[in-house]
Design a protein around this motif. Structure first.
Motif, PDB file in Angstrom:
ATOM      1  N   GLY A 353      39.539  11.079 -29.020  1.00 37.76           N
ATOM      2  CA  GLY A 353      40.735  10.706 -28.255  1.00 37.76           C
ATOM      3  C   GLY A 353      41.278   9.358 -28.692  1.00 37.76           C
ATOM      4  O   GLY A 353      42.139   8.779 -28.019  1.00 37.76           O
ATOM      5  N   ALA A 354      40.799   8.835 -29.826  1.00 33.92           N
ATOM      6  CA  ALA A 354      41.201   7.495 -30.282  1.00 33.92           C
ATOM      7  C   ALA A 354      42.193   7.591 -31.429  1.00 33.92           C
ATOM      8  O   ALA A 354      42.108   8.491 -32.277  1.00 33.92           O
ATOM      9  CB  ALA A 354      39.971   6.725 -30.741  1.00 33.92           C
ATOM     10  N   ARG A 355      43.132   6.654 -31.476  1.00 30.85           N
ATOM     11  CA  ARG A 355      44.017   6.555 -32.638  1.00 30.85           C
ATOM     12  C   ARG A 355      43.217   6.005 -33.818  1.00 30.85           C
ATOM     13  O   ARG A 355      42.237   5.288 -33.630  1.00 30.85           O
ATOM     14  CB  ARG A 355      45.182   5.612 -32.343  1.00 30.85           C
ATOM     15  CG  ARG A 355      46.127   6.117 -31.260  1.00 30.85           C
ATOM     16  CD  ARG A 355      47.123   5.032 -30.871  1.00 30.85           C
ATOM     17  NE  ARG A 355      48.104   4.761 -31.907  1.00 30.85           N
ATOM     18  CZ  ARG A 355      48.671   3.569 -32.097  1.00 30.85           C
ATOM     19  NH1 ARG A 355      48.334   2.526 -31.365  1.00 30.85           N
ATOM     20  NH2 ARG A 355      49.571   3.410 -33.055  1.00 30.85           N
ATOM     21  N   PHE A 356      43.647   6.351 -35.036  1.00 29.53           N
ATOM     22  CA  PHE A 356      42.908   5.874 -36.204  1.00 29.53           C
ATOM     23  C   PHE A 356      43.830   5.420 -37.323  1.00 29.53           C
ATOM     24  O   PHE A 356      43.381   4.958 -38.362  1.00 29.53           O
ATOM     25  CB  PHE A 356      41.969   6.973 -36.730  1.00 29.53           C
ATOM     26  CG  PHE A 356      42.682   8.276 -36.969  1.00 29.53           C
ATOM     27  CD1 PHE A 356      42.799   9.217 -35.959  1.00 29.53           C
ATOM     28  CD2 PHE A 356      43.274   8.548 -38.192  1.00 29.53           C
ATOM     29  CE1 PHE A 356      43.495  10.405 -36.161  1.00 29.53           C
ATOM     30  CE2 PHE A 356      43.960   9.727 -38.405  1.00 29.53           C
ATOM     31  CZ  PHE A 356      44.069  10.657 -37.383  1.00 29.53           C
ATOM     32  N   VAL A 357      45.139   5.552 -37.135  1.00 28.91           N
ATOM     33  CA  VAL A 357      46.097   5.215 -38.188  1.00 28.91           C
ATOM     34  C   VAL A 357      47.419   4.857 -37.517  1.00 28.91           C
ATOM     35  O   VAL A 357      47.673   5.284 -36.378  1.00 28.91           O
ATOM     36  CB  VAL A 357      46.275   6.426 -39.143  1.00 28.91           C
ATOM     37  CG1 VAL A 357      47.006   7.580 -38.468  1.00 28.91           C
ATOM     38  CG2 VAL A 357      47.002   6.054 -40.440  1.00 28.91           C
ATOM     39  N   ASN A 374      38.275  10.269 -41.706  1.00 28.57           N
ATOM     40  CA  ASN A 374      37.583  11.504 -41.315  1.00 28.57           C
ATOM     41  C   ASN A 374      36.076  11.366 -41.517  1.00 28.57           C
ATOM     42  O   ASN A 374      35.612  11.274 -42.645  1.00 28.57           O
ATOM     43  CB  ASN A 374      38.121  12.669 -42.150  1.00 28.57           C
ATOM     44  CG  ASN A 374      37.606  14.008 -41.654  1.00 28.57           C
ATOM     45  OD1 ASN A 374      37.440  14.201 -40.450  1.00 28.57           O
ATOM     46  ND2 ASN A 374      37.333  14.920 -42.576  1.00 28.57           N
ATOM     47  N   ARG A 375      35.327  11.304 -40.415  1.00 25.87           N
ATOM     48  CA  ARG A 375      33.865  11.174 -40.501  1.00 25.87           C
ATOM     49  C   ARG A 375      33.249  12.261 -39.634  1.00 25.87           C
ATOM     50  O   ARG A 375      33.838  12.669 -38.626  1.00 25.87           O
ATOM     51  CB  ARG A 375      33.426   9.812 -39.968  1.00 25.87           C
ATOM     52  CG  ARG A 375      33.959   8.613 -40.745  1.00 25.87           C
ATOM     53  CD  ARG A 375      33.182   7.352 -40.338  1.00 25.87           C
ATOM     54  NE  ARG A 375      32.926   7.290 -38.897  1.00 25.87           N
ATOM     55  CZ  ARG A 375      33.703   6.626 -38.031  1.00 25.87           C
ATOM     56  NH1 ARG A 375      34.755   5.975 -38.454  1.00 25.87           N
ATOM     57  NH2 ARG A 375      33.404   6.626 -36.744  1.00 25.87           N
ATOM     58  N   ILE A 381      40.293  15.877 -38.726  1.00 26.40           N
ATOM     59  CA  ILE A 381      40.906  17.092 -39.276  1.00 26.40           C
ATOM     60  C   ILE A 381      40.370  18.315 -38.536  1.00 26.40           C
ATOM     61  O   ILE A 381      39.221  18.670 -38.759  1.00 26.40           O
ATOM     62  CB  ILE A 381      40.618  17.210 -40.787  1.00 26.40           C
ATOM     63  CG1 ILE A 381      41.122  15.955 -41.518  1.00 26.40           C
ATOM     64  CG2 ILE A 381      41.248  18.472 -41.358  1.00 26.40           C
ATOM     65  CD1 ILE A 381      40.739  15.872 -42.975  1.00 26.40           C
ATOM     66  N   PRO A 382      41.123  18.898 -37.599  1.00 27.70           N
ATOM     67  CA  PRO A 382      42.462  18.458 -37.245  1.00 27.70           C
ATOM     68  C   PRO A 382      42.404  17.273 -36.283  1.00 27.70           C
ATOM     69  O   PRO A 382      41.389  17.034 -35.635  1.00 27.70           O
ATOM     70  CB  PRO A 382      43.050  19.673 -36.531  1.00 27.70           C
ATOM     71  CG  PRO A 382      41.875  20.286 -35.846  1.00 27.70           C
ATOM     72  CD  PRO A 382      40.727  20.071 -36.795  1.00 27.70           C
ATOM     73  N   SER A 383      43.511  16.569 -36.205  1.00 24.49           N
ATOM     74  CA  SER A 383      43.689  15.633 -35.109  1.00 24.49           C
ATOM     75  C   SER A 383      44.846  16.178 -34.260  1.00 24.49           C
ATOM     76  O   SER A 383      45.375  17.253 -34.562  1.00 24.49           O
ATOM     77  CB  SER A 383      43.961  14.228 -35.639  1.00 24.49           C
ATOM     78  OG  SER A 383      44.785  14.264 -36.745  1.00 24.49           O
ATOM     79  N   TYR A 384      45.209  15.439 -33.216  1.00 20.70           N
ATOM     80  CA  TYR A 384      46.245  15.964 -32.308  1.00 20.70           C
ATOM     81  C   TYR A 384      47.306  14.926 -32.049  1.00 20.70           C
ATOM     82  O   TYR A 384      46.984  13.753 -31.811  1.00 20.70           O
ATOM     83  CB  TYR A 384      45.618  16.400 -30.976  1.00 20.70           C
ATOM     84  CG  TYR A 384      44.880  17.694 -31.135  1.00 20.70           C
ATOM     85  CD1 TYR A 384      45.526  18.909 -30.954  1.00 20.70           C
ATOM     86  CD2 TYR A 384      43.545  17.711 -31.537  1.00 20.70           C
ATOM     87  CE1 TYR A 384      44.857  20.110 -31.163  1.00 20.70           C
ATOM     88  CE2 TYR A 384      42.873  18.907 -31.746  1.00 20.70           C
ATOM     89  CZ  TYR A 384      43.540  20.100 -31.565  1.00 20.70           C
ATOM     90  OH  TYR A 384      42.899  21.284 -31.778  1.00 20.70           O
ATOM     91  N   LEU A 385      48.564  15.368 -32.118  1.00 18.31           N
ATOM     92  CA  LEU A 385      49.648  14.500 -31.679  1.00 18.31           C
ATOM     93  C   LEU A 385      49.857  14.771 -30.190  1.00 18.31           C
ATOM     94  O   LEU A 385      50.074  15.917 -29.781  1.00 18.31           O
ATOM     95  CB  LEU A 385      50.925  14.780 -32.449  1.00 18.31           C
ATOM     96  CG  LEU A 385      52.057  13.815 -32.107  1.00 18.31           C
ATOM     97  CD1 LEU A 385      52.691  13.268 -33.382  1.00 18.31           C
ATOM     98  CD2 LEU A 385      53.139  14.433 -31.247  1.00 18.31           C
ATOM     99  N   VAL A 386      49.729  13.715 -29.406  1.00 17.51           N
ATOM    100  CA  VAL A 386      49.792  13.849 -27.949  1.00 17.51           C
ATOM    101  C   VAL A 386      51.024  13.111 -27.450  1.00 17.51           C
ATOM    102  O   VAL A 386      51.368  12.037 -27.963  1.00 17.51           O
ATOM    103  CB  VAL A 386      48.516  13.246 -27.321  1.00 17.51           C
ATOM    104  CG1 VAL A 386      48.594  13.265 -25.807  1.00 17.51           C
ATOM    105  CG2 VAL A 386      47.286  14.007 -27.800  1.00 17.51           C
ATOM    106  N   CYS A 387      51.695  13.696 -26.460  1.00 18.60           N
ATOM    107  CA  CYS A 387      52.860  13.022 -25.864  1.00 18.60           C
ATOM    108  C   CYS A 387      53.025  13.481 -24.423  1.00 18.60           C
ATOM    109  O   CYS A 387      52.267  14.332 -23.947  1.00 18.60           O
ATOM    110  CB  CYS A 387      54.119  13.340 -26.671  1.00 18.60           C
ATOM    111  SG  CYS A 387      54.608  15.062 -26.555  1.00 18.60           S
ATOM    112  N   ASP A 388      54.032  12.916 -23.745  1.00 18.44           N
ATOM    113  CA  ASP A 388      54.239  13.306 -22.340  1.00 18.44           C
ATOM    114  C   ASP A 388      55.591  14.004 -22.168  1.00 18.44           C
ATOM    115  O   ASP A 388      56.311  14.267 -23.145  1.00 18.44           O
ATOM    116  CB  ASP A 388      54.081  12.103 -21.411  1.00 18.44           C
ATOM    117  CG  ASP A 388      55.240  11.113 -21.534  1.00 18.44           C
ATOM    118  OD1 ASP A 388      56.161  11.344 -22.358  1.00 18.44           O
ATOM    119  OD2 ASP A 388      55.225  10.103 -20.801  1.00 18.44           O
ATOM    120  N   ALA A 389      55.922  14.272 -20.890  1.00 19.43           N
ATOM    121  CA  ALA A 389      57.128  15.056 -20.594  1.00 19.43           C
ATOM    122  C   ALA A 389      58.396  14.311 -20.995  1.00 19.43           C
ATOM    123  O   ALA A 389      59.391  14.941 -21.390  1.00 19.43           O
ATOM    124  CB  ALA A 389      57.168  15.388 -19.105  1.00 19.43           C
TER     125      ALA A 389
END
Ligand SMILES: Cc1cc2nc3c(=O)[nH]c(=O)nc-3n(C[C@H](O)[C@H](O)[C@H](O)COP(=O)(O)OP(=O)(O)OC[C@H]3O[C@@H](n4cnc5c(N)ncnc54)[C@H](O)[C@@H]3O)c2cc1C
Length: 562
Positions: A353-357, A374-375, A381-389
């Motif tokens: 759940g952490a940003r890395f870039v 990527n460790r 990989i994959p990561s997730y783009l998260v946003c709100d309404a």
């Protein structure tokens, strides 16, 4: 016809992307009998799928728009970005020939480009940088003169608005930010589409082409103007040599081998190897998957085996024009995640759940960040783009329009699995298998950054490229917004690409270099089948098509001046 040959030309060009078409047109216009062959049943390759931006330092359009440039500044910038990994003479060949190539296209073909005055070079800290103008794009190209040939051009849903309308990058930018005149332009786009009767009854395809389709469409029509033949369904299978010189090709046509003599030589323009899983595994960082490329399905690296069989040297094989992507159900290529990474309120997180870039970096760098971080204990990989309404309401989200125009209930059933939606961050995290505490901590941090305008972790929004794709109405930082208003959304992100940029090593004339040293007479290579002329870097908008078309022009001139 010479004995042993089925067909005889001066110059044979292999591959019908922008590189191949410009090479063929240039060779023809210099008096060479030219043939263009294409492996697929459709022409245009990745070029037709592309955004169609060409990076041409010192071009005449920027000059006309009042933006100054010089060979020295462009060289300083390129030398800084390529960091000594490219011979200066090749950079100089590009910088000096690119504006001339563009002039040739404008004067002699149907290509009608326009300046992108505010689209900056990607690395503002480097000497010789420009805040706009080096990137150009096609204006709308009316494809009526192509007739049914339009239906034989490769297409990509990702560059077509709502699956129907073509929009230039300049117009898309104005529409997204509601700049003056945006509504009028949008109405024009709709009008031109729906009033194009009776074509509307024939095809969903828009005949007002933009982006890469306009580039390829205008070049295709220019080939037709000259009766310059383009043979579809004709893959090159083997290069024919005599005494170490390439003198022709064995191609396949209608199920039989065809020997084509090329008296002056062959220009390879057959694209990268992005669609070839075995070659990806051999050369690219791991993990890798051909399903993550947005490039043309026919780009399977044929030039590598054709070239290696005659002793060609390869270079920059791990280079790629990276692009974060997200698979879309029903699409044959994934969506390029271009805007969502920079717009305020969209953040990419790993399994913790952490940003890395810094998500808003130029696309190449964002993906390099995905690989670097990527460790096994913190996969990206994959990561997730998260946003709100709020983000979802205001901005595009993968294949979806902002929910103000396309609410969730209007999203077609087949596309629903594209996004994950939940009323709480805990629930969203559970559904995408991401650590919930980590995700909530990230939301708390970015909400604070959105308030202060300073991303203490990754300095997102510091760069000119980042701000170009940010929302100018959002203050204090156009790339930072909160994740605060439910429901919350996520889309998976993979380290995808727009095409590989390693391949046959070439010299200043685009002649292919031999493993033993020296060049292979009669053989040139341009575009993504050759090793990038700018060391696989991406200095500004259009950094593969600019060099591809320039070295196509150089190659054809070189071959026809011998
Ligand atoms: C969605 C998207 C957006 C992009 N946007 C941009 C942008 O705005 N600016 C930019 O600079 N770059 C962009 N790119 C990248 C750019 O499109 C490519 O780098 C460029 O098109 C490569 O051109 P090319 O002529 O080398 O190859 P291509 O255009 O891919 O053409 C190669 C052709 O060769 C054919 N071929 C392959 N093997 C054979 C064979 N054996 N015999 C005959 N033919 C063969 C292929 O079928 C194909 O038609 C984008 C790419 C994508 C996918």
């Amino acid at each position: 016809m010479t004995a042993g040959w089925d067909h005889d030309v001066d110059v044979l060009v292999i591959g019908s992307g922008a590189g191949g078409m410009v090479a063929a047109l240039t060779a023809h216009d210099r008096g060479a009998r030219t043939l263009l062959i294409e492996k697929g049943d459709l022409y245009g390759g990745s070029s037709a799928k592309s955004g169609g931006g060409l990076w041409i330092p010192g071009n005449h359009l920027m000059r006309e728009a009042g933006i100054a440039d010089s060979v020295n500044d462009a060289m300083d910038y390129l030398k800084a970005v390529t960091r000594g990994r490219e011979p200066e003479e090749r950079l100089l060949a590009f910088v000096t020939q690119a504006p001339e190539m563009l002039r040739y296209l404008v004067d002699r073909t149907r290509f009608r480009p326009q300046c992108m005055p505010t689209y900056p070079d990607y690395y503002p800290d480097q000497p010789g940088w420009r805040g706009g103008g080096r990137g150009i794009e096609s204006t709308y190209f009316d494809a009526r003169p192509l007739g049914d040939d339009l239906l034989r051009m490769v297409t990509y849903t990702g560059t077509v608005m709502m699956g129907r309308y073509n929009v230039t990058l300049n117009d898309a930018h104005d529409m997204l930010w509601r700049n003056p005149g945006w509504a009028k332009n949008l109405l024009k786009v709709f009008g031109r589409y729906w009033f194009d009767l009776p074509w509307r009854f024939r095809s969903r395809r828009c005949r007002d082409l933009s982006a890469g389709a306009a580039l390829v469409g205008s070049l295709r029509r220019s080939l037709m103007d000259r009766d310059l033949p383009l043979w579809l369904g004709t893959p090159a299978r083997e290069l024919v040599t005599e005494g170490g010189q390439v003198v022709g090709v064995v191609a396949e046509r209608e199920g039989r081998a065809l020997r084509i003599r090329a008296r002056r030589g062959v220009i390879l323009a057959s694209g990268g190897f992005e669609a070839n899983q075995a070659l990806r595994e051999r050369y690219l960082p791991q993990p890798t998957d051909a399903a993550w490329t947005v490039g043309n399905a026919g780009n399977t690296g044929d030039a590598l085996s054709l070239g290696e069989a005659v002793g060609a040297k390869l270079n920059l094989m791990s280079s790629c024009c990276w692009m974060p992507v997200s698979p879309v159900p029903g699409w044959d290529s994934p969506a390029s995640v271009l805007f969502e990474r920079t717009l305020p309120g969209g953040y990419i997180v790993n399994r913790h759940g952490a940003r890395f870039v810094n998500e808003a970096l130029p696309y190449i760098d964002t993906v390099e960040g995905m690989y670097a971080s990527n460790r096994p204990d913190a996969p990206t990989i994959p990561s997730y783009l998260v946003c709100d309404a709020t983000f979802r309401r205001k901005y595009p989200f993968g294949p979806l329009l902002p929910s103000s125009a396309q609410p969730d209930w209007m999203v077609p059933r087949r596309l629903r699995s594209f996004m994950t939606k939940a009323d709480t961050l805990d629930e969203l995290a559970r559904r995408i298998d991401v650590d919930a505490e980590g995700l909530k901590a990230t939301a708390a941090r970015v909400n604070e950054y959105a308030r202060t305008g300073v991303d203490l972790d990754f300095r997102r929004g510091d760069g000119a490229y980042e701000r170009f794709y940010g929302d100018p109405a959002v203050k204090p930082n156009p790339t930072l917004g909160p994740i605060a208003t439910p429901p919350f959304y996520a889309m998976p992100i993979y380290p995808g690409d727009l095409g590989t940029t390693g391949g046959l090593e070439t010299d200043v004339h685009a002649q292919v270099i031999a493993q033993q040293g020296g060049v292979i007479p009669g053989l040139h290579a341009v575009g993504n089948c050759s090793a990038s002329a700018i060391a696989g870097t991406y200095p500004g908008p259009g950094s593969t098509l600019g060099p591809a078309t320039t070295f196509a022009y150089i190659a054809a001139r070189h071959l026809t001046s011998q």
